[in-house]
Design a protein around this motif. Structure first.
Motif, short mmCIF file in Angstrom:
data_model
loop_
_atom_site.label_atom_id
_atom_site.label_comp_id
_atom_site.label_asym_id
_atom_site.label_seq_id
_atom_site.Cartn_x
_atom_site.Cartn_y
_atom_site.Cartn_z
N PRO A 202 0.72 -1.36 -0.06
CA PRO A 202 0.14 0.01 -0.01
C PRO A 202 0.81 1.10 -0.04
CG PRO A 202 -0.15 -1.25 1.98
CD PRO A 202 0.44 -2.06 1.13
N CYS A 203 2.06 1.14 0.65
CA CYS A 203 2.97 2.27 0.51
C CYS A 203 3.19 2.70 -0.95
CB CYS A 203 4.03 2.22 1.37
SG CYS A 203 3.77 2.09 3.06
N ILE A 204 3.66 1.46 -1.78
CA ILE A 204 3.84 1.75 -3.25
C ILE A 204 2.63 2.39 -4.05
CG2 ILE A 204 4.49 0.40 -5.48
CD1 ILE A 204 5.93 -1.33 -3.40
N THR A 205 1.40 1.73 -3.67
CA THR A 205 0.29 2.06 -4.43
C THR A 205 0.02 3.69 -4.39
OG1 THR A 205 -1.19 1.62 -2.76
CG2 THR A 205 -0.65 -0.23 -4.45
N GLN A 206 0.47 3.95 -2.96
CA GLN A 206 -0.18 5.31 -2.62
C GLN A 206 0.91 6.36 -3.22
OE1 GLN A 206 -0.58 5.77 1.76
NE2 GLN A 206 -2.25 4.24 1.76
N GLN A 214 7.07 9.93 -1.72
CA GLN A 214 8.06 8.81 -2.04
C GLN A 214 7.95 7.72 -1.09
OE1 GLN A 214 11.76 10.80 -1.96
NE2 GLN A 214 11.76 10.71 0.31
N LEU A 215 8.65 6.74 -1.53
CA LEU A 215 8.61 5.31 -1.11
C LEU A 215 9.90 5.41 -0.11
CD1 LEU A 215 7.51 2.43 -0.40
CD2 LEU A 215 8.85 1.76 -2.33
N ALA A 216 9.85 5.06 1.12
CA ALA A 216 11.04 4.72 1.92
C ALA A 216 11.37 3.23 1.83
CB ALA A 216 10.70 5.13 3.35
N ILE A 217 12.60 3.01 1.34
CA ILE A 217 13.14 1.57 1.34
C ILE A 217 14.36 1.45 2.23
CG2 ILE A 217 14.49 -0.11 -0.13
CD1 ILE A 217 13.20 1.21 -2.53
N PHE A 218 13.74 0.73 3.40
CA PHE A 218 14.97 0.52 4.55
C PHE A 218 15.64 -0.63 4.37
CE2 PHE A 218 10.75 2.31 5.98
CZ PHE A 218 11.15 3.11 6.74
N GLY A 219 16.93 0.01 3.92
CA GLY A 219 18.21 -1.02 3.80
C GLY A 219 18.41 -1.27 2.37
N GLY A 220 19.64 -0.85 1.83
CA GLY A 220 19.99 -1.20 0.55
C GLY A 220 21.39 -1.80 0.52
N ASP A 221 21.90 -2.35 1.55
CA ASP A 221 23.04 -3.03 1.72
C ASP A 221 22.87 -4.36 2.28
OD1 ASP A 221 22.34 -2.35 4.45
OD2 ASP A 221 24.35 -1.36 4.82
N TYR A 222 21.76 -5.23 2.06
CA TYR A 222 21.87 -6.70 2.51
C TYR A 222 22.62 -7.35 1.68
CZ TYR A 222 17.97 -5.37 5.98
OH TYR A 222 17.28 -4.67 6.98
N ARG A 286 11.51 6.98 -4.76
CA ARG A 286 11.97 6.31 -3.58
C ARG A 286 13.22 6.90 -3.27
NH1 ARG A 286 12.01 3.22 -8.55
NH2 ARG A 286 13.93 2.46 -9.20
N GLN A 287 13.45 6.57 -1.82
CA GLN A 287 14.72 6.95 -1.06
C GLN A 287 15.21 5.75 -0.29
OE1 GLN A 287 14.20 10.30 1.61
NE2 GLN A 287 16.25 10.43 1.75
N LEU A 288 16.45 5.59 -0.49
CA LEU A 288 16.89 4.52 0.51
C LEU A 288 17.26 5.02 1.79
CD1 LEU A 288 19.57 2.80 -1.67
CD2 LEU A 288 17.72 1.50 -0.57
N MET A 289 16.94 4.26 2.87
CA MET A 289 16.99 4.57 4.26
C MET A 289 17.88 3.54 5.01
SD MET A 289 14.85 7.44 4.34
CE MET A 289 14.61 7.70 6.11
N PRO A 290 18.18 4.00 5.98
CA PRO A 290 18.98 2.98 6.94
C PRO A 290 18.05 1.71 7.41
CG PRO A 290 19.40 5.14 7.79
CD PRO A 290 18.22 5.43 6.81
#
Length: 338
Positions: A202-206, A214-222, A286-290
């Protein structure tokens, strides 16, 4: 035809399951206090199927009300959804989660005992595993829930297992969902969260609909193929059909059984975003977040037990999940209020 009490039947998965029950020839009776459900779903189900489910407004913790509903409608089985389900919220209000989820399940089980109802399908979660196991995760994995929400579901499974041990006639199928997404293909039923969504889709659809910047993406270093978390997304109508399969499957066997419900395939957050961009025809800011505390890199299901013993498997792919979710958001910009 079976009359089935569906607690929490006005919610996201519950409403889709009521629809699937009607389409399979059963008659659902919805019991919901509307704290997280929408009464409007009843009419939407009627528009799709030609049958509006009976409705009882009550708190699932009210054992007398649950019992009265069972007796008034001559209920033959129960599908128990009612409860709270947001992991982060559960850490802030653990007592509320234990009250809703555990006490509610006890009330349902006690009412079933008094009404001589012996068949229960229980809404559980992959959160009972806690994320320490290597994927794909099967039902033999150790339960190590990492949140009050996950612990509440594990507690419910334990008490239901003990109830089955005490009552040889009782049959419980606990369905451990992975990540429900999507909507009914008609665009009439979908996910309409109260307040800020607690789930990714639902965050993406909104964002796609312009309701969120924008969409917050939590973690881009997994340690995954693109650095973002990998999960097992499963279409809500596949989940709904799994409840029907659990209701009618294994009729000869009483006792407690747990089943994973997922596609058996992992999809990263970025892969889901790209699939949704293709479905809606527009970019998702979208934005990468910790990383968030407690999040894990990867988790997806081994769902072969459900296929072998219930005859169920997920049939709808990522493209259909995204297309249906976008149709719902596009056609219902204010959710069920529009």
């Amino acid at each position: 035809m079976a009359v089935v009490l569906v607690t929490g039947g006005a919610g996201f998965i519950g409403s889709h399951t009521c629809l699937a029950l009607i389409q399979a020839g059963h008659r659902p009776v919805v019991l919901d206090d509307l704290s997280h459900g929408r009464e409007a779903v009843l009419g939407r189900i009627g528009r799709i199927t030609g049958e509006v489910p009976a409705f009882v407004r009550a708190d699932v913790r009210d054992e007398a009300a649950v019992l009265a509903a069972m007796r008034a409608h001559a209920v033959a089985a129960v599908i128990h959804f009612a409860g709270r389900k947001i992991v982060g919220e559960s850490a802030l209000d653990p007592l509320g989660y234990y009250s809703n989820n555990v006490a509610g399940t006890i009330a349902v089980a006690r009412a079933m005992q008094q009404a001589d109802v012996t068949r229960l399908v229980f809404s559980s979660s992959c959160a009972v595993y806690g994320g320490r196991q290597a994927s794909p995760v099967d039902e033999s994995a150790a339960l190590a829930p990492a949140s009050p929400y996950g612990r509440s579901k594990a507690m419910c499974e334990t008490l239901l297992r003990d109830a089955c041990t005490a009552d040889a006639a009782l049959s419980v199928h606990a369905l451990r969902y992975f990540n429900p997404v999507g909507a009914h293909a008609s665009g009439l039923l979908g996910e309409d969260p109260f307040g800020r969504p607690g789930n990714l889709m639902p965050c993406i659809t909104q964002v796609a609909a312009g309701r969120r910047a924008q969409l917050a993406i939590f973690g881009g270093d997994y340690p995954t193929r693109d650095g973002t978390g990998v999960r097992d997304y499963v279409h809500v109508m596949d989940l709904a059909e799994a409840h029907v399969a659990a209701l009618v499957g294994g009729d000869a066997a009483a006792g407690f059984e747990a089943y994973n419900l997922g596609t058996g395939q992992g999809t990263s957050v970025l892969e889901l975003v790209h699939a949704f961009e293709h479905a809606c025809g527009r970019p998702i800011a979208r934005q990468l977040m910790p990383r968030r505390a407690g999040d894990i890199a990867e988790m997806y299901a081994d769902a072969t037990a459900a296929q072998a013993r219930l005859g169920w498997r997920a049939r709808r792919g990522l493209e259909e999940m995204c297309a249906d979710a976008w149709r719902w958001e596009r056609d219902n910009p204010r959710g069920y209020e529009g």
